[in-house]
Design a protein around this motif. Structure first.
Motif, PDB file in Angstrom:
ATOM      1  N   LEU A   1      -5.697  -3.841  -4.639  1.00  0.00           N
ATOM      2  CA  LEU A   1      -4.963  -3.256  -3.654  1.00  0.00           C
ATOM      3  C   LEU A   1      -4.422  -1.867  -4.044  1.00  0.00           C
ATOM      4  O   LEU A   1      -3.930  -1.679  -5.001  1.00  0.00           O
ATOM      5  CB  LEU A   1      -3.724  -4.057  -3.279  1.00  0.00           C
ATOM      6  CG  LEU A   1      -4.159  -5.488  -2.768  1.00  0.00           C
ATOM      7  CD1 LEU A   1      -2.983  -6.313  -2.485  1.00  0.00           C
ATOM      8  CD2 LEU A   1      -4.767  -5.430  -1.250  1.00  0.00           C
ATOM      9  N   LEU A   2      -4.964  -0.805  -3.326  1.00  0.00           N
ATOM     10  CA  LEU A   2      -4.538   0.669  -3.702  1.00  0.00           C
ATOM     11  C   LEU A   2      -3.433   0.791  -2.648  1.00  0.00           C
ATOM     12  O   LEU A   2      -3.266   0.625  -1.319  1.00  0.00           O
ATOM     13  CB  LEU A   2      -5.434   1.509  -3.224  1.00  0.00           C
ATOM     14  CG  LEU A   2      -7.038   1.218  -3.979  1.00  0.00           C
ATOM     15  CD1 LEU A   2      -7.848   2.374  -3.602  1.00  0.00           C
ATOM     16  CD2 LEU A   2      -6.679   1.429  -5.535  1.00  0.00           C
ATOM     17  N   PRO A   3      -2.024   1.432  -3.349  1.00  0.00           N
ATOM     18  CA  PRO A   3      -0.916   1.741  -2.250  1.00  0.00           C
ATOM     19  C   PRO A   3      -1.174   3.061  -1.673  1.00  0.00           C
ATOM     20  O   PRO A   3      -1.774   3.888  -2.357  1.00  0.00           O
ATOM     21  CB  PRO A   3       0.179   1.813  -3.462  1.00  0.00           C
ATOM     22  CG  PRO A   3      -0.658   1.941  -4.703  1.00  0.00           C
ATOM     23  CD  PRO A   3      -1.923   1.335  -4.667  1.00  0.00           C
ATOM     24  N   LEU A   4      -0.903   3.063  -0.490  1.00  0.00           N
ATOM     25  CA  LEU A   4      -1.159   4.210   0.359  1.00  0.00           C
ATOM     26  C   LEU A   4      -0.119   4.374   1.576  1.00  0.00           C
ATOM     27  O   LEU A   4       0.791   3.763   1.695  1.00  0.00           O
ATOM     28  CB  LEU A   4      -2.327   4.154   1.329  1.00  0.00           C
ATOM     29  CG  LEU A   4      -3.865   3.789   0.724  1.00  0.00           C
ATOM     30  CD1 LEU A   4      -4.679   3.264   1.718  1.00  0.00           C
ATOM     31  CD2 LEU A   4      -4.370   4.969  -0.056  1.00  0.00           C
ATOM     32  N   TYR A   5      -0.129   5.825   1.865  1.00  0.00           N
ATOM     33  CA  TYR A   5       0.866   6.095   3.235  1.00  0.00           C
ATOM     34  C   TYR A   5      -0.286   5.977   4.313  1.00  0.00           C
ATOM     35  O   TYR A   5      -1.238   6.501   4.168  1.00  0.00           O
ATOM     36  CB  TYR A   5       1.235   7.403   3.273  1.00  0.00           C
ATOM     37  CG  TYR A   5       2.409   7.542   2.085  1.00  0.00           C
ATOM     38  CD1 TYR A   5       3.509   6.889   2.081  1.00  0.00           C
ATOM     39  CD2 TYR A   5       2.404   8.802   0.875  1.00  0.00           C
ATOM     40  CE1 TYR A   5       4.856   7.045   1.343  1.00  0.00           C
ATOM     41  CE2 TYR A   5       3.481   8.788   0.154  1.00  0.00           C
ATOM     42  CZ  TYR A   5       4.562   7.906   0.289  1.00  0.00           C
ATOM     43  OH  TYR A   5       5.445   8.218  -0.620  1.00  0.00           O
ATOM     44  N   ARG A   6       0.116   5.416   5.355  1.00  0.00           N
ATOM     45  CA  ARG A   6      -0.645   5.456   6.534  1.00  0.00           C
ATOM     46  C   ARG A   6       0.300   6.517   7.575  1.00  0.00           C
ATOM     47  O   ARG A   6       1.398   5.869   7.953  1.00  0.00           O
ATOM     48  CB  ARG A   6      -0.563   4.060   7.071  1.00  0.00           C
ATOM     49  CG  ARG A   6      -1.704   4.304   8.524  1.00  0.00           C
ATOM     50  CD  ARG A   6      -1.837   2.787   9.119  1.00  0.00           C
ATOM     51  NE  ARG A   6      -0.826   2.027   9.146  1.00  0.00           N
ATOM     52  CZ  ARG A   6      -0.604   0.828   9.204  1.00  0.00           C
ATOM     53  NH1 ARG A   6      -1.820   0.023   9.036  1.00  0.00           N
ATOM     54  NH2 ARG A   6       0.296   0.027   9.214  1.00  0.00           N
ATOM     55  N   ILE A   7      -0.159   7.378   7.929  1.00  0.00           N
ATOM     56  CA  ILE A   7       0.169   8.497   8.894  1.00  0.00           C
ATOM     57  C   ILE A   7      -0.219   8.331  10.343  1.00  0.00           C
ATOM     58  O   ILE A   7      -1.588   8.162  10.300  1.00  0.00           O
ATOM     59  CB  ILE A   7       0.364   9.856   8.283  1.00  0.00           C
ATOM     60  CG1 ILE A   7       0.737   9.942   6.960  1.00  0.00           C
ATOM     61  CG2 ILE A   7       0.827  10.928   9.141  1.00  0.00           C
ATOM     62  CD1 ILE A   7       0.103  10.824   5.949  1.00  0.00           C
ATOM     63  N   THR A   8       0.652   7.980  11.284  1.00  0.00           N
ATOM     64  CA  THR A   8       0.135   7.843  12.588  1.00  0.00           C
ATOM     65  C   THR A   8       0.889   8.746  13.349  1.00  0.00           C
ATOM     66  O   THR A   8       2.120   9.026  13.285  1.00  0.00           O
ATOM     67  CB  THR A   8       0.546   6.362  13.292  1.00  0.00           C
ATOM     68  OG1 THR A   8       0.176   5.515  12.558  1.00  0.00           O
ATOM     69  CG2 THR A   8       0.132   6.262  14.662  1.00  0.00           C
TER      70      THR A   8
END
Length: 112
Positions: free
Chosen positions: A3-10
């Motif tokens: 699992l790679l930690p990400l920011y999801r921007i919407t």
């Protein structure tokens, strides 16, 4: 799987302004990951809002409820605070609204 930690921007944007917004985002970050660049997702949406008195608005008059088409644009980046701030600045600079609807979630992406 890892699992790679990400920011999801919407961000939601009127269809007519989508290309300009995407170009502004990609001018500051190529959104490269996993052997690909320019990674974004788009889906059609419909927004609703009521203009409050005294608000300078592109659509609608004070007190009027407005319904209009919108595009939901999403992309992900590694959890890097400076990179996130640079992208938020690009969104603000290239979005037509006074206060763009931007959401930032922390998430994880499963890779083999």
């Amino acid at each position: 799987m890892k699992l790679l930690p990400l920011y999801r921007i919407t961000v939601f944007v009127p269809p007519a302004d989508l290309t300009r917004l995407k170009q502004g985002i990609l001018a500051v970050d190529d959104l490269a990951a996993g052997g690909y660049a320019d990674g974004m997702w788009e889906s059609d949406a419909r927004e609703q809002f009521r203009v409050l008195d005294g608000t300078r608005c592109v659509q609608g008059q004070g007190g009027e409820r407005v319904y209009q088409p919108s595009v939901r644009l999403e992309f992900c980046i590694p959890r890097d605070a400076q990179r996130l701030q640079d992208l938020l600045a690009a969104i603000a600079a290239h979005h037509p609204w006074n206060t763009p609807a931007v959401f930032v979630d922390t998430t994880e992406f499963a890779v083999a």
